[in-house]
Design an enzyme around this catalytic site. Structure first.
Site, PDB file in Angstrom:
ATOM      1  N   HIS A  41      43.240  52.543  31.127  1.00  0.00           N
ATOM      2  CA  HIS A  41      42.632  51.953  29.936  1.00  0.00           C
ATOM      3  C   HIS A  41      41.496  52.824  29.448  1.00  0.00           C
ATOM      4  CE1 HIS A  41      44.463  48.022  31.325  1.00  0.00           C
ATOM      5  NE2 HIS A  41      44.991  48.296  30.170  1.00  0.00           N
ATOM      6  N   HIS A  76      48.560  49.888  38.180  1.00  0.00           N
ATOM      7  CA  HIS A  76      48.698  48.455  38.420  1.00  0.00           C
ATOM      8  C   HIS A  76      50.144  47.968  38.466  1.00  0.00           C
ATOM      9  CE1 HIS A  76      46.765  48.405  34.220  1.00  0.00           C
ATOM     10  NE2 HIS A  76      48.041  48.441  34.048  1.00  0.00           N
ATOM     11  N   CYS A  98      49.235  51.542  42.769  1.00  0.00           N
ATOM     12  CA  CYS A  98      48.213  51.648  43.811  1.00  0.00           C
ATOM     13  C   CYS A  98      48.672  50.913  45.077  1.00  0.00           C
ATOM     14  CB  CYS A  98      46.915  51.043  43.293  1.00  0.00           C
ATOM     15  SG  CYS A  98      45.610  51.108  44.512  1.00  0.00           S
ATOM     16  N   HIS A 126      47.779  39.919  32.217  1.00  0.00           N
ATOM     17  CA  HIS A 126      47.518  41.293  32.664  1.00  0.00           C
ATOM     18  C   HIS A 126      48.783  41.851  33.332  1.00  0.00           C
ATOM     19  CE1 HIS A 126      45.872  44.706  34.817  1.00  0.00           C
ATOM     20  NE2 HIS A 126      44.813  44.621  34.027  1.00  0.00           N
ATOM     21  N   GLU A 128      49.257  43.786  35.732  1.00  0.00           N
ATOM     22  CA  GLU A 128      49.262  43.739  37.209  1.00  0.00           C
ATOM     23  C   GLU A 128      49.737  42.364  37.689  1.00  0.00           C
ATOM     24  OE1 GLU A 128      45.557  44.615  39.373  1.00  0.00           O
ATOM     25  OE2 GLU A 128      46.305  43.305  40.962  1.00  0.00           O
ATOM     26  N   CYS A 194      40.698  44.549  45.723  1.00  0.00           N
ATOM     27  CA  CYS A 194      40.650  45.841  46.413  1.00  0.00           C
ATOM     28  C   CYS A 194      39.214  46.202  46.751  1.00  0.00           C
ATOM     29  CB  CYS A 194      41.338  46.920  45.592  1.00  0.00           C
ATOM     30  SG  CYS A 194      40.296  47.667  44.373  1.00  0.00           S
ATOM     31  N   SER A 223      40.321  45.305  32.245  1.00  0.00           N
ATOM     32  CA  SER A 223      39.869  44.001  32.757  1.00  0.00           C
ATOM     33  C   SER A 223      38.759  44.185  33.783  1.00  0.00           C
ATOM     34  CB  SER A 223      41.041  43.196  33.301  1.00  0.00           C
ATOM     35  OG  SER A 223      41.191  43.353  34.669  1.00  0.00           O
TER      36      SER A 223
HETATM   37 FE1  F3S Z   1      43.822  50.486  43.181  1.00  0.00          FE
HETATM   38 FE2  F3S Z   1      41.669  49.046  43.184  1.00  0.00          FE
HETATM   39 FE3  F3S Z   1      41.795  51.154  41.731  1.00  0.00          FE
HETATM   40  S1  F3S Z   1      43.738  48.330  43.158  1.00  0.00           S
HETATM   41  S2  F3S Z   1      43.899  51.305  41.156  1.00  0.00           S
HETATM   42  S3  F3S Z   1      41.841  51.121  43.948  1.00  0.00           S
HETATM   43  S4  F3S Z   1      40.795  49.283  41.153  1.00  0.00           S
END
Ligand code: F3S
Length: 283
Positions: A41, A76, A98, A126, A128, A194, A223
């Site tokens: 983004h 995502h 990811c 979203h 993801e 994450c 987001s």
């Molecule tokens: Fe993965 Fe977290 Fe970045 S899910 S893409 S490390 S924001």
């Protein structure tokens, strides 16, 4: 002006990997390169890639016009259906989903296979979350906020598995867990936010608490950047959301002596540095 720059500002490892893969593919010179949705983004990066010949596939229908080449799946991820369609088309797929997102796909597939009802905490529109939902083989609900969790009901015997969008607001996730626990549901909660997001949010909150003004840099459609803005605004009334230095029209009150800066996971280092240098020198 004195500036505190967040250590965890900018590209996370998942985004770095995805963007690197697109540049590697361009370099290899092996035919058409597509990304399924903009790779990140960030308009500056996406524009640069477009100038280098990378085409963005925006919708499932647009895939019809693609007959050959390499398609890169962004960090995502995509829905199971999109993945299968890409395979059927015989396109070369570079999957930059990811590992944190992949983990959620696996949990959802496994737990719903066992008969559990899946609850995803995140934004239902979203990509993801759309991807996560697609891996459920049974009932699945998306709750966008603790308020939605409060009014959510299922039969008391239902076994639930609760996961979160990787970039969900950590404080709101904790609030949602408490709501589920109070309801007495049989729920297996997996914190799938994450670590990069958690660290970024915790650090941003701390900085926002201690500064006179806070700048959050990131794409309008990102987001995780919007969540950073939300978190910082609660702690610092002078919080600004900008995409690039050009958006920065600060009219800071004279009592502002200390400015904090953070940035979303898809903000390039260059933009963060430009903003930081500008604020240091011009105020
Ligand atoms: Fe993965 Fe977290 Fe970045 S899910 S893409 S490390 S924001």
């Amino acid at each position: 002006m004195e500036v505190i720059l967040a250590e965890h500002a900018g590209f996370c490892f998942g985004v770095t990997k995805a963007v690197d893969k697109v540049y590697e593919q361009i370099k290899s010179g092996k035919g058409n390169v597509y990304t399924y949705g903009p790779i990140i983004h960030n308009e500056t990066v996406v524009k640069d890639l477009e100038e280098k010949g990378v085409k963005v596939i925006e919708t499932f229908e647009e895939l019809d016009s693609v007959t050959d080449g390499t398609i890169i799946i962004r960090s995502h991820g995509v829905t199971k259906q999109v993945y299968e369609a890409l395979e059927q088309k015989g396109l070369e797929i570079i999957d930059a989903t990811c590992p944190f997102v992949k983990r959620i796909h696996n949990i959802v597939a496994k737990e719903s296979e066992k008969g559990k009802t899946i609850v995803v905490i995140g934004s239902s529109v979203h990509p993801e979350v759309e991807g996560i939902v697609s891996y459920a083989n049974g009932p699945v609900y998306v709750l966008e906020s603790p308020d939605e969790a409060r009014v959510f009901t299922v039969d008391s015997g239902t076994e639930l598995c609760l996961v979160a969008q990787t970039t969900f607001n950590y404080n709101k996730f904790k609030e949602t867990i408490e709501i589920f626990e109070q309801k007495g549901y049989n729920v297996n909660i997996v914190n799938t936010i994450c670590s990069a997001t958690e660290e970024r949010q915790t650090e941003a909150e701390k900085i926002a608490e201690s500064v006179d003004a806070m700048i959050v840099i990131g794409g309008m459609h990102s987001s995780n950047t919007r969540k950073l803005y939300e978190i910082c605004s609660k702690k610092c009334a002078n919080t600004y959301f900008i995409q690039t230095l050009e958006d920065l029209h600060l009219d800071l009150p004279s009592e502002v002596k200390l400015v904090g800066i953070t940035a979303g996971a898809s903000t390039p280092k260059k933009i963060i540095e430009e903003v930081q240098n500008y604020v240091r020198r011009n105020f």
